[in-house]
Design a protein around this motif. Structure first.
Motif, PDB file in Angstrom:
ATOM      1  N   LEU A   9     -12.351   6.078  -5.058  1.00 10.48           N
ATOM      2  CA  LEU A   9     -12.476   7.159  -3.898  1.00 10.48           C
ATOM      3  C   LEU A   9     -11.433   6.788  -2.644  1.00 10.48           C
ATOM      4  O   LEU A   9     -10.993   7.617  -2.165  1.00 10.48           O
ATOM      5  N   ARG A  10     -10.899   5.482  -2.499  1.00  6.51           N
ATOM      6  CA  ARG A  10     -10.315   5.077  -1.207  1.00  6.51           C
ATOM      7  C   ARG A  10      -8.906   5.787  -1.532  1.00  6.51           C
ATOM      8  O   ARG A  10      -8.321   5.722  -0.482  1.00  6.51           O
ATOM      9  N   ASN A  12      -8.236   8.958  -2.005  1.00  5.62           N
ATOM     10  CA  ASN A  12      -8.536  10.315  -1.581  1.00  5.62           C
ATOM     11  C   ASN A  12      -8.237  10.766  -0.201  1.00  5.62           C
ATOM     12  O   ASN A  12      -8.656   9.473   0.847  1.00  5.62           O
ATOM     13  N   LEU A  17     -12.750  14.065   0.308  1.00  9.59           N
ATOM     14  CA  LEU A  17     -13.866  13.193   0.126  1.00  9.59           C
ATOM     15  C   LEU A  17     -15.090  14.343   0.946  1.00  9.59           C
ATOM     16  O   LEU A  17     -16.115  14.204   0.157  1.00  9.59           O
ATOM     17  N   THR A  20     -16.158  16.620  -1.666  1.00  6.63           N
ATOM     18  CA  THR A  20     -16.850  15.792  -2.707  1.00  6.63           C
ATOM     19  C   THR A  20     -18.259  15.656  -2.462  1.00  6.63           C
ATOM     20  O   THR A  20     -19.236  15.827  -3.337  1.00  6.63           O
ATOM     21  N   VAL A  56     -19.554   7.949  -1.339  1.00  6.67           N
ATOM     22  CA  VAL A  56     -18.308   8.821  -0.618  1.00  6.67           C
ATOM     23  C   VAL A  56     -18.317   8.452   0.713  1.00  6.67           C
ATOM     24  O   VAL A  56     -17.719   8.512   1.550  1.00  6.67           O
ATOM     25  N   LEU A  60     -15.541   7.168   3.393  1.00  2.50           N
ATOM     26  CA  LEU A  60     -15.269   8.456   4.493  1.00  2.50           C
ATOM     27  C   LEU A  60     -15.326   7.826   5.938  1.00  2.50           C
ATOM     28  O   LEU A  60     -14.647   7.804   6.814  1.00  2.50           O
TER      29      LEU A  60
END
Length: 107
Positions: A9-10, A12, A17, A20, A56, A60
């Motif tokens: 995820l990092r 994105n 995020l 998502t 997530v 974020l």
């Protein structure tokens, strides 16, 4: 199935995020609805979805913290110091004692 990894995820951007998280929250709602109507066969989907949402959100928050100026976060309780007692706890204790004394005097 493992779910989403924070490492993946990092890469994105924050807008992606957020979308998502929004999609996962919709999925979580659908899973809960199916559970309540006894149509959900695998109840672990709810737990896994909640944990993925938390992952997530954590990534974020890291992204927002790093872009907002990099103020250091407060260390978690591991410094060996006890936090100072607040004045609210002292006043609550004092009021409880006075209430107890008033009850004793009534009886």
């Amino acid at each position: 199935m493992k779910g989403i990894r924070a490492k993946d995820l990092r890469g994105n951007d924050p807008a992606e995020l957020r979308s998502t998280v929004r999609k996962m929250e919709e999925d979580l709602f659908k899973h809960r609805l199916k559970k309540n109507t006894n149509q959900l066969e695998n109840t672990m989907l709810i737990r896994n979805t909640r944990r993925d949402i938390a992952r997530v959100n954590t990534v974020l928050a890291e992204r927002m913290r790093s872009s907002s100026g990099g103020a250091p976060a407060a260390p978690l309780s591991g410094s060996g110091e006890a936090p100072p007692a607040s004045s609210k706890t002292k006043t609550k204790r004092a009021s409880k004692k006075t209430e107890a004394k008033a009850k004793e005097q009534e009886t």
